[in-house]
Each structure stands twice: as structure tokens, then as C-alpha cells.
Design an enzyme around this catalytic site. Structure first.
Site, short mmCIF file in Angstrom:
data_model
loop_
_atom_site.label_atom_id
_atom_site.label_comp_id
_atom_site.label_asym_id
_atom_site.label_seq_id
_atom_site.Cartn_x
_atom_site.Cartn_y
_atom_site.Cartn_z
N THR A 65 -10.61 7.19 -0.81
CA THR A 65 -9.99 7.34 0.51
C THR A 65 -9.04 8.55 0.53
O THR A 65 -7.89 8.45 0.92
CB THR A 65 -9.27 6.03 0.92
OG1 THR A 65 -8.39 5.65 -0.14
CG2 THR A 65 -10.24 4.92 1.18
N ASP B 138 6.78 1.75 -7.04
CA ASP B 138 7.05 0.87 -5.90
C ASP B 138 7.76 -0.35 -6.46
O ASP B 138 7.46 -0.79 -7.58
CB ASP B 138 5.73 0.37 -5.28
CG ASP B 138 5.09 1.41 -4.37
OD1 ASP B 138 5.77 2.37 -3.98
OD2 ASP B 138 3.90 1.24 -4.04
N VAL B 139 8.67 -0.93 -5.69
CA VAL B 139 9.44 -2.06 -6.23
C VAL B 139 8.73 -3.40 -6.06
O VAL B 139 9.07 -4.38 -6.73
CB VAL B 139 10.85 -2.07 -5.59
CG1 VAL B 139 10.80 -2.59 -4.15
CG2 VAL B 139 11.82 -2.89 -6.43
N ASP B 140 7.73 -3.47 -5.20
CA ASP B 140 7.03 -4.75 -4.99
C ASP B 140 6.00 -4.92 -6.10
O ASP B 140 4.78 -4.97 -5.88
CB ASP B 140 6.36 -4.80 -3.61
CG ASP B 140 5.45 -3.62 -3.34
OD1 ASP B 140 5.58 -2.58 -4.03
OD2 ASP B 140 4.59 -3.71 -2.45
N HIS C 174 -6.04 4.15 -9.47
CA HIS C 174 -5.83 3.09 -8.46
C HIS C 174 -6.69 1.87 -8.79
O HIS C 174 -7.89 2.01 -9.04
CB HIS C 174 -6.21 3.67 -7.10
CG HIS C 174 -5.77 2.87 -5.92
ND1 HIS C 174 -6.22 1.59 -5.68
CD2 HIS C 174 -4.94 3.17 -4.89
CE1 HIS C 174 -5.67 1.14 -4.55
NE2 HIS C 174 -4.88 2.09 -4.06
N GLU D 137 0.43 9.05 -1.02
CA GLU D 137 -0.71 8.88 -1.94
C GLU D 137 -1.75 9.99 -1.73
O GLU D 137 -2.33 10.50 -2.69
CB GLU D 137 -1.33 7.50 -1.74
CG GLU D 137 -2.47 7.19 -2.69
CD GLU D 137 -2.85 5.71 -2.63
OE1 GLU D 137 -2.18 4.89 -3.27
OE2 GLU D 137 -3.82 5.39 -1.91
C1 GAL Z 1 -5.15 -0.22 -0.79
C2 GAL Z 1 -3.65 -0.17 -1.03
C3 GAL Z 1 -3.03 0.94 -0.20
C4 GAL Z 1 -3.77 2.25 -0.45
C5 GAL Z 1 -5.25 2.06 -0.19
C6 GAL Z 1 -6.03 3.33 -0.42
O1 GAL Z 1 -5.73 -1.14 -1.66
O2 GAL Z 1 -3.06 -1.40 -0.67
O3 GAL Z 1 -1.67 1.07 -0.53
O4 GAL Z 1 -3.55 2.66 -1.76
O5 GAL Z 1 -5.75 1.03 -1.02
O6 GAL Z 1 -7.32 3.19 0.08
#
Ligand code: GAL
Length: 227
Positions: free
Chosen positions: A118, A84-86, A106, A176
Site C-alpha cells: 500500500t 507507537d505506544v499502543d 510490516h 508510513e
Molecule cells: C494496516 C495498519 C495501518 C497501515 C496499513 C497499511 O494493517 O493498521 O496502520 O500500516 O496496514 O496498509
């Protein structure tokens, strides 16, 4: 576009310094790409992609774009990473990250129990992961590996996303979710810790000693076409 200059300048300082690096930038605004001075053997190739009024489609569109790119790069490059670029680099990121299939844990889930991941939980979706399965929760904004492996991955995820689309179902976290499902049955050969993708730089941590790369804090309403 507001993130690109910092992304590239920080990559020039930390990302595979001393190696041949070609950045492929996918954007709907090629005319707005800032001029960033790149080192020797490093270049930027800009590819125009259609814009969309849904960030979910922009995010998922990367799989098809990368499927095509990896087909073209087959004889030209050994490894490819998608970012991702951000985001911004803060410390060395180099050959220690190379492997056939590279996944990143993550930064919000590395210390969570599996039931809190998730993943997509609806069996109708191609991204479905049953409650008692799954190894880690991987980040969707960063993955890589050999050009051949990334080709297989992106081709599979593109196919699965279009099967879902035909059934009018969209996986909870878009590409994702599909990536997590792919990695469940095609195990990554290397896992990068959240050192390689931390939260915003101001989110301190005692657990990650060297922060190498982070997302950039942003106002979603300002940078996304929809909520
Ligand atoms: C957040 C993130 C999302 C996604 C999500 C998954 O923290 O900003 O892009 O990855 O978690 O639950």
C-alpha cells in the site's frame, strides 16, 4: 495514555535490559503520565506536544518532533528507536537490533507480492513509489538507527510532508508512506522481521516463532479523535 503503563512495564522487562535507556514520551497530556518504576540507568523524559483533532496529523507530527530530538541528542546517545505506544513487548529486544538504519517489515505484508503493497501511488505526492519499484513494505510505527541517520530520515520526511501539505495532498498512509519512500532510496542497513512487530498477540502464527513485540488490539473509535 491507556497504553503507556503496559508499554513501559513490558519494555522494562524486555527492551535493552542492562543498557542505559532513556524513554522520550511525546504527549499532549503530560499530567496524566502514570508512575512506572524504572530500573537503574533508565529514565523517562516527557515532552509536551500539541494535541490535534486528526490522528493523521498526530502520526505525522512525530517526524518533526524526532527531527528536533535527534538534533539535541547528537552527542548524548548512539542509537534511537521510535515506537507507537499502543504496543507491548513480550520477549527480548536488544543489541541484535542495532544498526545505522533499521526498518521493520510490516506484519501484514511480509508475504505479499509487491503490487499489493500500500505505497503511495500518486506521482503528485513526495511519497510516490512507481509500480515496478520497492523492496519491502515497512511499518511506520517503528524504525530506528544511529541518532545521525534517524535525524536525516526525520528531517527529510518532515520536509516532504510539508511540500505535500502545501499542495493539499496527503500520502495514503501518512508518515508510513513517506518512510517507505525514504527507505527505497536510502536502503536500511538492517531489517527486522515481523518477530519485532507482530499483529495483536491473539493473532496466532506458525511463521513467526518468537513474538517479541506486538500492536495492542483496540477499538479505533475509542482511541482516535477522528475516524
Ligand atoms: C494496516 C495498519 C495501518 C497501515 C496499513 C497499511 O494493517 O493498521 O496502520 O500500516 O496496514 O496498509
Amino acid at each position: 495514555m491507556i497504553f503507556l503503563k503496559d508499554f513501559l512495564e513490558s519494555a522494562e522487562a524486555h527492551y535493552f535490559v542492562g543498557y542505559r535507556v532513556h524513554y522520550y514520551l511525546f504527549t499532549d497530556q503530560p499530567e496524566a503520565v502514570p508512575n512506572v518504576k524504572l530500573g537503574e540507568e533508565r529514565k523517562l523524559i516527557v515532552r509536551k506536544v500539541p494535541s490535534s483533532n486528526r490522528w493523521q496529523d498526530i502520526s505525522m507530527g512525530r517526524m518533526a518532533a524526532l527531527e528536533k530530538l535527534t538534533e539535541e541528542l547528537d552527542n548524548e546517545a548512539d542509537y534511537i528507536f521510535c515506537f507507537d505506544v499502543d504496543a507491548k513487548f513480550y520477549a527480548r529486544w536488544s543489541a541484535e537490533t542495532l544498526s545505522h538504519m533499521v526498518a521493520v517489515i510490516h506484519p501484514w505484508f511480509y508475504n505479499y507480492p509487491r503490487e499489493k503493497f500500500t505505497y503511495e501511488r500518486r506521482p503528485e505526492s513526495e511519497a510516490f513509489i512507481p509500480a515496478d519499484e520497492g523492496d519491502f513494505y515497512y511499518a511506520g510505527g517503528e524504525f530506528g538507527g544511529s541518532v545521525q541517520e534517524v535525524h536525516k530520515l526525520t528531517k527529510t520526511c518532515t520536509e516532504k510532508q510539508s511540500i505535500d501539505r502545501a499542495k493539499s495532498i496527503e500520502a495514503l498512509w501518512h508518515n508510513e508512506s513517506h518512510l517507505n519512500r525514504y527507505f527505497l532510496y536510502n536502503k536500511p542497513s538492517k531489517l527486522l522481521s515481523p518477530e519485532y512487530l507482530w499483529r495483536d498477540i491473539s493473532a496466532g502464527t506458525n511463521e513467526v516463532k518468537v513474538i517479541r513485540f506486538t500492536s495492542v488490539a483496540k477499538n479505533m473509535a475509542e482511541v482516535r479523535p477522528n475516524i
